[in-house]
Design a protein around this motif. Structure first.
Motif, PDB file in Angstrom:
ATOM      1  N   GLN A   1       0.827  -1.206   0.000  1.00 56.09           N
ATOM      2  CA  GLN A   1       0.000   0.000   0.000  1.00 56.09           C
ATOM      3  C   GLN A   1       0.860   1.254   0.000  1.00 56.09           C
ATOM      4  OE1 GLN A   1      -3.443   0.571  -0.146  1.00 56.09           O
ATOM      5  NE2 GLN A   1      -2.763   2.709  -0.275  1.00 56.09           N
ATOM      6  N   GLN A   2       2.036   1.169   0.566  1.00 58.36           N
ATOM      7  CA  GLN A   2       2.929   2.325   0.592  1.00 58.36           C
ATOM      8  C   GLN A   2       3.786   2.456  -0.661  1.00 58.36           C
ATOM      9  OE1 GLN A   2       5.244   3.011   4.240  1.00 58.36           O
ATOM     10  NE2 GLN A   2       3.988   1.470   5.265  1.00 58.36           N
TER      11      GLN A   2
ATOM     12  N   ARG B   1      -0.003   0.646  -8.468  1.00 60.80           N
ATOM     13  CA  ARG B   1      -1.352   0.955  -8.017  1.00 60.80           C
ATOM     14  C   ARG B   1      -1.454   2.458  -7.749  1.00 60.80           C
ATOM     15  NH1 ARG B   1      -2.224  -2.273  -2.445  1.00 60.80           N
ATOM     16  NH2 ARG B   1      -3.977  -0.829  -2.317  1.00 60.80           N
TER      17      ARG B   1
ATOM     18  N   ASP C   1      -3.378   4.188  -5.864  1.00 60.32           N
ATOM     19  CA  ASP C   1      -3.740   4.678  -4.545  1.00 60.32           C
ATOM     20  C   ASP C   1      -2.622   4.520  -3.517  1.00 60.32           C
ATOM     21  OD1 ASP C   1      -3.813   1.911  -4.427  1.00 60.32           O
ATOM     22  OD2 ASP C   1      -5.579   1.840  -3.111  1.00 60.32           O
ATOM     23  N   SER C   2      -1.443   4.059  -3.931  1.00 59.23           N
ATOM     24  CA  SER C   2      -0.355   3.875  -2.969  1.00 59.23           C
ATOM     25  C   SER C   2       0.215   5.229  -2.555  1.00 59.23           C
ATOM     26  CB  SER C   2       0.752   3.012  -3.568  1.00 59.23           C
ATOM     27  OG  SER C   2       1.416   3.705  -4.615  1.00 59.23           O
TER      28      SER C   2
END
Length: 337
Positions: free
Chosen positions: A61-62, A67, A69-70
């Protein structure tokens, strides 16, 4: 799958009446695998897997540039002059990247993504191609960690720079997962994430975790050369023969020298770094791959690194190990065919 994956796991041996727990899955656009020796105090395997995947999910995610939305993608979308708060993990990797940037004279650079995209290797690429001079000059103006400034917990940029942590985040993930396994009471494990590895402790039969170094065989294939035993060390290998394209009879690798904005052209085919920190091994293998066989070897020797270089020599390959590597793994620096 990481293009620099030049390491494979050897078959594990079981001790009589004992077992090794295993699980694997997908992460960071590739895969991971965990193997460990359970004890009576170890949580059940489902909990261990859930703990590992929580770490990997948070890091993805970071750091994922694939992606939108990271955290890193949101920073990359910001214009020149903007700032963004960064989580602690990202600040840690940024600090280590800054250290490597300074020590290498800019050969290691976390802002190389515009060049990766331009040449066709990045998440926003439009196909593999040799760019024209004007496009190359435009993108090179956006590259360089000197354009970044940390203001407390915020990172600011004075050009439209874009970050890419692929050169170190998998190694960092290996360290994070290993620390969590240790906290869960697991004393012997082998962690592999997108090709980065770390082995700690021993298998039930008392033998060490062993991995095999691969040697390219002229195309995109490879063969196993020799094995090394791990206990408390991380391993990272970077190479140029799995991810490249050819145009006009010239071969272009995905490994870039940020100082000139172009893929490297030297004879170094692969380099392996062994270090107690998988993060350090990951970043350093990329740095040495950029520097090449002479400048990279000198850097490794100067910094007392355990590194193993494989160079092209005509139709064959020749290997050269640093003194530190030879002291850890005697007999590993031989000429190969």
């Amino acid at each position: 799958m990481r293009a620099s994956l030049l390491v494979m796991l050897l078959t594990l041996l079981y001790g009589c009446g004992e077992r090794i727990e295993r699980f694997s899955g997908s992460t960071m656009g590739s895969t991971y695998s965990i193997q460990y020796v359970p004890t009576t105090q170890t949580p059940d395997s489902q909990r261990v897997k859930a703990e590992v995947e929580a770490i990997l999910g948070a890091l993805d995610q970071q750091f994922s540039t694939w992606r939108g939305d990271s955290v890193v993608s949101r920073f990359n979308d910001l214009p020149a002059g903007a700032c963004q708060a960064l989580p602690e993990d990202m600040r840690r990797l940024l600090a280590y990247g800054e250290f490597l940037f300074r020590e290498s004279g800019g050969a290691f650079d976390l802002t190389v993504q515009p060049l990766m995209n331009l040449w066709g290797f990045g998440p926003q690429s439009r196909g593999e191609q040799v760019p024209d001079a004007s496009a190359l000059a435009r993108e090179r103006a956006r590259v360089g960690q000197q354009h970044l400034r940390l203001d407390g917990e915020k990172l600011c940029k004075d050009v439209a720079a874009q970050l890419d942590f692929d050169s170190m985040v998998a190694g960092y993930a290996v360290d994070r997962v290993g620390d969590r396994l240790s906290a869960l009471g697991i004393q012997a494990y082998l962690v592999e994430i997108t090709g980065e590895l770390k082995g700690v402790g021993r298998k039930p039969d008392g033998s060490p975790w062993r991995i095999a170094l691969e040697v390219p065989s002229g195309g995109r294939e490879q063969h196993v050369e020799r094995a090394i035993a791990l206990d408390g060390y991380g391993v990272s290998t970077s190479g140029d023969y799995r991810n490249y394209f050819e145009e006009g009879g010239q071969r272009y690798s995905h490994t870039f020298d940020p100082r000139v904005g172009r893929p490297v052209k030297h004879a170094l085919a692969a380099v392996t770094v062994v270090d107690p920190s998988a993060l350090h091994a990951d970043g350093l293998s990329t740095l040495l791959m950029v520097l090449g066989p002479e400048e990279g070897y000198a850097f490794a020797e100067r910094h007392d690194l355990a590194a193993y270089f494989i160079m092209r020599q005509g139709s064959d390959f020749v290997a050269r190990a640093t003194p530190r590597f030879e002291s850890l793994f005697p007999g590993q620096g031989k000429t190969m065919r």
